[in-house]
Design a protein around this motif. Structure first.
Motif, PDB file in Angstrom:
ATOM      1  N   CYS A   5      24.547  44.767  36.762  1.00  0.00           N
ATOM      2  CA  CYS A   5      23.149  44.370  37.009  1.00  0.00           C
ATOM      3  C   CYS A   5      23.009  42.856  37.097  1.00  0.00           C
ATOM      4  O   CYS A   5      22.308  42.335  37.985  1.00  0.00           O
ATOM      5  N   TRP A   6      23.653  42.147  36.182  1.00  0.00           N
ATOM      6  CA  TRP A   6      23.577  40.683  36.167  1.00  0.00           C
ATOM      7  C   TRP A   6      24.157  40.105  37.453  1.00  0.00           C
ATOM      8  O   TRP A   6      23.551  39.242  38.102  1.00  0.00           O
ATOM      9  N   MET A   7      25.336  40.601  37.850  1.00  0.00           N
ATOM     10  CA  MET A   7      25.971  40.083  39.061  1.00  0.00           C
ATOM     11  C   MET A   7      25.138  40.418  40.296  1.00  0.00           C
ATOM     12  O   MET A   7      25.011  39.585  41.199  1.00  0.00           O
ATOM     13  N   ALA A   8      24.560  41.618  40.329  1.00  0.00           N
ATOM     14  CA  ALA A   8      23.689  41.970  41.459  1.00  0.00           C
ATOM     15  C   ALA A   8      22.533  40.978  41.547  1.00  0.00           C
ATOM     16  O   ALA A   8      22.190  40.505  42.634  1.00  0.00           O
ATOM     17  N   GLY A   9      21.954  40.645  40.392  1.00  0.00           N
ATOM     18  CA  GLY A   9      20.864  39.670  40.370  1.00  0.00           C
ATOM     19  C   GLY A   9      21.313  38.300  40.840  1.00  0.00           C
ATOM     20  O   GLY A   9      20.615  37.643  41.623  1.00  0.00           O
ATOM     21  N   ILE A  36      40.494  32.704  28.092  1.00  0.00           N
ATOM     22  CA  ILE A  36      40.313  32.364  29.508  1.00  0.00           C
ATOM     23  C   ILE A  36      39.075  33.075  30.043  1.00  0.00           C
ATOM     24  O   ILE A  36      38.233  32.469  30.726  1.00  0.00           O
ATOM     25  N   LYS A  37      38.943  34.360  29.725  1.00  0.00           N
ATOM     26  CA  LYS A  37      37.779  35.129  30.181  1.00  0.00           C
ATOM     27  C   LYS A  37      36.496  34.489  29.666  1.00  0.00           C
ATOM     28  O   LYS A  37      35.537  34.312  30.423  1.00  0.00           O
ATOM     29  N   LEU A  38      36.450  34.146  28.389  1.00  0.00           N
ATOM     30  CA  LEU A  38      35.239  33.555  27.811  1.00  0.00           C
ATOM     31  C   LEU A  38      34.906  32.208  28.438  1.00  0.00           C
ATOM     32  O   LEU A  38      33.729  31.872  28.611  1.00  0.00           O
ATOM     33  N   PHE A  39      35.926  31.443  28.797  1.00  0.00           N
ATOM     34  CA  PHE A  39      35.685  30.181  29.499  1.00  0.00           C
ATOM     35  C   PHE A  39      34.954  30.450  30.811  1.00  0.00           C
ATOM     36  O   PHE A  39      33.959  29.791  31.129  1.00  0.00           O
ATOM     37  N   PHE A  40      35.455  31.428  31.572  1.00  0.00           N
ATOM     38  CA  PHE A  40      34.828  31.724  32.862  1.00  0.00           C
ATOM     39  C   PHE A  40      33.469  32.405  32.698  1.00  0.00           C
ATOM     40  O   PHE A  40      32.580  32.218  33.536  1.00  0.00           O
ATOM     41  N   VAL A  41      33.277  33.157  31.635  1.00  0.00           N
ATOM     42  CA  VAL A  41      31.948  33.703  31.340  1.00  0.00           C
ATOM     43  C   VAL A  41      30.992  32.537  31.065  1.00  0.00           C
ATOM     44  O   VAL A  41      29.849  32.531  31.536  1.00  0.00           O
ATOM     45  N   GLU A  91      29.475  32.265  46.952  1.00  0.00           N
ATOM     46  CA  GLU A  91      30.875  32.675  46.822  1.00  0.00           C
ATOM     47  C   GLU A  91      31.473  32.243  45.486  1.00  0.00           C
ATOM     48  O   GLU A  91      32.421  32.849  45.013  1.00  0.00           O
ATOM     49  N   LEU A  92      30.908  31.214  44.881  1.00  0.00           N
ATOM     50  CA  LEU A  92      31.399  30.796  43.563  1.00  0.00           C
ATOM     51  C   LEU A  92      31.205  31.913  42.541  1.00  0.00           C
ATOM     52  O   LEU A  92      32.084  32.159  41.717  1.00  0.00           O
ATOM     53  N   ALA A  93      30.082  32.608  42.603  1.00  0.00           N
ATOM     54  CA  ALA A  93      29.851  33.735  41.690  1.00  0.00           C
ATOM     55  C   ALA A  93      30.893  34.824  41.914  1.00  0.00           C
ATOM     56  O   ALA A  93      31.384  35.432  40.954  1.00  0.00           O
ATOM     57  N   THR A  94      31.260  35.053  43.171  1.00  0.00           N
ATOM     58  CA  THR A  94      32.290  36.041  43.481  1.00  0.00           C
ATOM     59  C   THR A  94      33.623  35.625  42.870  1.00  0.00           C
ATOM     60  O   THR A  94      34.328  36.445  42.271  1.00  0.00           O
ATOM     61  N   LEU A  95      33.942  34.360  42.990  1.00  0.00           N
ATOM     62  CA  LEU A  95      35.193  33.839  42.438  1.00  0.00           C
ATOM     63  C   LEU A  95      35.213  33.975  40.910  1.00  0.00           C
ATOM     64  O   LEU A  95      36.211  34.417  40.330  1.00  0.00           O
ATOM     65  N   LEU A  96      34.115  33.610  40.267  1.00  0.00           N
ATOM     66  CA  LEU A  96      34.044  33.740  38.800  1.00  0.00           C
ATOM     67  C   LEU A  96      34.175  35.193  38.382  1.00  0.00           C
ATOM     68  O   LEU A  96      34.901  35.516  37.434  1.00  0.00           O
ATOM     69  N   LEU A  97      33.498  36.092  39.085  1.00  0.00           N
ATOM     70  CA  LEU A  97      33.593  37.522  38.780  1.00  0.00           C
ATOM     71  C   LEU A  97      35.025  38.010  38.923  1.00  0.00           C
ATOM     72  O   LEU A  97      35.530  38.753  38.075  1.00  0.00           O
ATOM     73  N   PHE A  98      35.683  37.580  39.972  1.00  0.00           N
ATOM     74  CA  PHE A  98      37.065  37.974  40.220  1.00  0.00           C
ATOM     75  C   PHE A  98      37.958  37.598  39.032  1.00  0.00           C
ATOM     76  O   PHE A  98      38.713  38.435  38.522  1.00  0.00           O
TER      77      PHE A  98
END
Length: 178
Positions: free
Chosen positions: A16-20, A90-95, A129-136
């Motif tokens: 939901c967050w990413m969709a938003g 690493i995950k928490l950094f990107f979160v 696209e930055l959001a896509t990269l972070l999600l990846f």
């Protein structure tokens, strides 16, 4: 058993967050492009985009982010041993980067409401696209964990960035050609 329900809630609200986040930037693009329209059309479109942005942000995106963060923290309370895992750091950094991205988007909403459009639609497409990269990266860390082959992952991400940038530029070329 409770941990699994919390994990499920975490995953559902990440979606939901990413969709938003994805949709808000798409609205920014349309809102920005509406500024090139004649005055009457621009006013109608801008008013509608402001309503859509406000509802999306306040009803879906903000609550989803807080539920994601609360569920994530709750999972760590249930199993604090995860904090010893390098992949989680690493995950928490990107979160954290995604949370910063979220608040930058919130700032863009406020700017646009005041009639300030500092970024072009092309810049906003790249921003999306930055959001896509972070999600990846976040998903890779969560799923693959310590088995990530970082050299290949980084090379893959660099290629991904160049492909996305090229796609945005090609799209702009064909859009302007019409």
């Amino acid at each position: 058993m409770l941990y699994q329900y919390i994990l499920a809630i975490h995953i559902i609200f990440v979606v939901c967050w990413m969709a938003g986040l994805f949709y808000i930037v798409r609205l920014f693009i349309y809102h920005t492009e509406a500024q090139d329209k004649p005055e009457t059309e621009r006013k109608i479109l801008s008013d509608q985009f402001e309503i859509m942005e406000r509802r999306l942000w306040n009803v879906i995106t903000i609550p989803s982010m807080f539920i994601v963060l609360a569920a994530g923290i709750t999972m760590l309370v249930f199993d604090p041993g995860w904090l010893q895992e390098p992949w989680l750091h690493i995950k928490l950094f990107f979160v954290g980067c995604l949370v910063i991205y979220h608040y930058i988007c919130q700032n863009k909403i406020k700017q646009m409401r005041r009639g300030k459009f500092k970024w072009t639609s092309t810049q906003l497409r790249l921003w999306n696209e930055l959001a896509t990269l972070l999600l990846f990266v976040i998903v890779m860390c969560a799923v693959v964990k310590d088995n990530i082959n970082w050299p290949y992952t980084i090379i893959g991400l660099i290629i991904f960035v160049f492909v996305m940038m090229a796609a945005v530029k090609i799209y702009k070329y064909y859009r302007l050609k019409k």
